[in-house]
Design an enzyme around this catalytic site. Sequence first.
Site, short mmCIF file in Angstrom:
data_model
loop_
_atom_site.label_atom_id
_atom_site.label_comp_id
_atom_site.label_asym_id
_atom_site.label_seq_id
_atom_site.Cartn_x
_atom_site.Cartn_y
_atom_site.Cartn_z
CE LYS A 13 -2.02 -1.05 3.91
NZ LYS A 13 -1.34 -2.33 4.18
NE ARG A 88 -4.58 -1.30 10.07
CZ ARG A 88 -3.51 -0.88 9.42
NH1 ARG A 88 -3.48 0.29 8.84
NH2 ARG A 88 -2.47 -1.66 9.35
NE ARG A 127 7.83 -2.44 6.10
CZ ARG A 127 6.52 -2.33 6.32
NH1 ARG A 127 5.75 -1.73 5.43
NH2 ARG A 127 5.98 -2.82 7.40
NE ARG A 160 6.18 -0.39 9.96
CZ ARG A 160 5.05 -0.36 9.26
NH1 ARG A 160 4.99 0.33 8.14
NH2 ARG A 160 3.98 -1.00 9.67
NE ARG A 171 2.00 -5.11 10.93
CZ ARG A 171 3.05 -4.89 10.15
NH1 ARG A 171 4.24 -5.40 10.46
NH2 ARG A 171 2.93 -4.14 9.09
P1 AP5 Z 1 4.87 -1.52 1.81
O1 AP5 Z 1 4.53 -0.67 0.66
O2 AP5 Z 1 5.64 -0.93 2.94
O3 AP5 Z 1 3.57 -2.30 2.33
P2 AP5 Z 1 2.32 -1.77 3.15
O4 AP5 Z 1 1.12 -2.47 2.61
O5 AP5 Z 1 2.29 -0.29 3.18
O6 AP5 Z 1 2.70 -2.38 4.55
P3 AP5 Z 1 2.56 -1.80 6.02
O7 AP5 Z 1 3.29 -2.78 6.91
O8 AP5 Z 1 3.01 -0.37 6.10
O9 AP5 Z 1 1.06 -1.90 6.24
P4 AP5 Z 1 0.33 -1.93 7.56
O10 AP5 Z 1 -1.05 -1.69 7.10
O11 AP5 Z 1 0.50 -3.12 8.43
O12 AP5 Z 1 1.09 -0.81 8.41
P5 AP5 Z 1 0.65 0.61 8.91
O13 AP5 Z 1 1.84 1.45 8.98
O14 AP5 Z 1 -0.57 1.10 8.20
O15 AP5 Z 1 5.70 -2.79 1.23
C1 AP5 Z 1 6.20 -3.80 2.09
C2 AP5 Z 1 7.52 -4.31 1.54
O16 AP5 Z 1 7.29 -4.96 0.28
C3 AP5 Z 1 8.57 -3.21 1.23
O17 AP5 Z 1 9.84 -3.72 1.51
C4 AP5 Z 1 8.42 -2.95 -0.28
O18 AP5 Z 1 9.61 -2.49 -0.86
C5 AP5 Z 1 8.03 -4.34 -0.78
N1 AP5 Z 1 7.13 -4.33 -1.93
C6 AP5 Z 1 6.02 -3.55 -2.10
N2 AP5 Z 1 5.40 -3.87 -3.25
C7 AP5 Z 1 6.13 -4.89 -3.81
C8 AP5 Z 1 5.99 -5.66 -5.00
N3 AP5 Z 1 4.96 -5.46 -5.85
N4 AP5 Z 1 6.92 -6.61 -5.26
C9 AP5 Z 1 7.95 -6.85 -4.39
N5 AP5 Z 1 8.14 -6.15 -3.24
C10 AP5 Z 1 7.23 -5.18 -2.96
O19 AP5 Z 1 0.14 0.27 10.41
C11 AP5 Z 1 1.04 -0.11 11.42
C12 AP5 Z 1 0.28 -0.21 12.75
O20 AP5 Z 1 -0.29 1.09 13.07
C13 AP5 Z 1 -0.93 -1.15 12.78
O21 AP5 Z 1 -0.54 -2.48 13.06
C14 AP5 Z 1 -1.77 -0.53 13.90
O22 AP5 Z 1 -1.26 -0.88 15.17
C15 AP5 Z 1 -1.57 0.96 13.69
N6 AP5 Z 1 -2.58 1.55 12.78
C16 AP5 Z 1 -2.34 2.14 11.58
N7 AP5 Z 1 -3.49 2.55 11.03
C17 AP5 Z 1 -4.48 2.23 11.90
C18 AP5 Z 1 -5.89 2.37 11.88
N8 AP5 Z 1 -6.53 2.94 10.85
N9 AP5 Z 1 -6.59 1.90 12.94
C19 AP5 Z 1 -5.97 1.33 14.00
N10 AP5 Z 1 -4.64 1.15 14.07
C20 AP5 Z 1 -3.89 1.60 13.03
#
Ligand code: AP5
Length: 215
Positions: A13, A88, A127, A160, A171
């Site tokens: 994402k 979410r 990552r 991270r 997660r």
């Molecule tokens: P990346 O683009 O970083 O993936 P992502 O989907 O953004 O992953 P996140 O871990 O950031 O998502 P998340 O939803 O768990 O975390 P968030 O920060 O929102 O890509 C991942 C890896 O793959 C990278 O190394 C990239 O280079 C590689 N890659 C990407 N595309 C590729 C491809 N096509 N081919 C090969 N490699 C590829 O949330 C973190 C925490 O915050 C949550 O657990 C929760 O505690 C809290 N939180 C955040 N939002 C909320 C909410 N709305 N409500 C409640 N808690 C929340």
Amino acid sequence: MRLILMGPPGVGKGTQAKKLAAVYEIPQISTGDILREAIVNDTPVGREAKEYMDAGRLVPDDVILNLMKETLGSEKCARGFILDGFPRTVPQATGLDAILVTLGIRLDAVLVLEVNEDIIVERLSNRRSCPECGAIYNLKTSPPAQDDTCDNCGAELVQRSDDQPETIKNRLKVYREETAPVIDYYAKKGMAKAIDASGSVSEVWEKLQSALSQK
Ligand code: AP5
């Protein structure tokens, strides 16, 4: 353009949201990034969020909705936005609907990136992110030119704290239980569009663009 980019942790994402933000010249609104910044700045929200995030659990809905009310009503979102990681839970989705009604705006699309869990674990374990400019790398698929150094700004890359195997497992469980119903919520409104995210970054990018051109 007002867009929700959904999908499990590590599906890509953030990677795709940054490209969309650059092309459409609208901000990427990542609740995860906002919370991580609050933790670094040791704000009350950051202090509350930290224990949830370290455990791979969701931060309470009221905290998130208060953050988003303020963010979506701000000047930087006036021309549009890409929501990355929000909503979410179903209460967050209904809360977002209420915010949009108050602001007098509508969503254009809800795109759902999909990939199997083995690929997710592989992507997240490799990552690395830049704490300064937010660039995202992958040691296998998109490594920095120099080990542990950001190509854009030269800062030292970090892993991270929630990208540890046990936390990743949690997660994914939370995603299946609490976030998957949000896809049904938007599917019932005829808005959710699934995108296969198993290919390379540029292959997924092409699929996203094609989905958006059909809007
Ligand atoms: P990346 O683009 O970083 O993936 P992502 O989907 O953004 O992953 P996140 O871990 O950031 O998502 P998340 O939803 O768990 O975390 P968030 O920060 O929102 O890509 C991942 C890896 O793959 C990278 O190394 C990239 O280079 C590689 N890659 C990407 N595309 C590729 C491809 N096509 N081919 C090969 N490699 C590829 O949330 C973190 C925490 O915050 C949550 O657990 C929760 O505690 C809290 N939180 C955040 N939002 C909320 C909410 N709305 N409500 C409640 N808690 C929340």
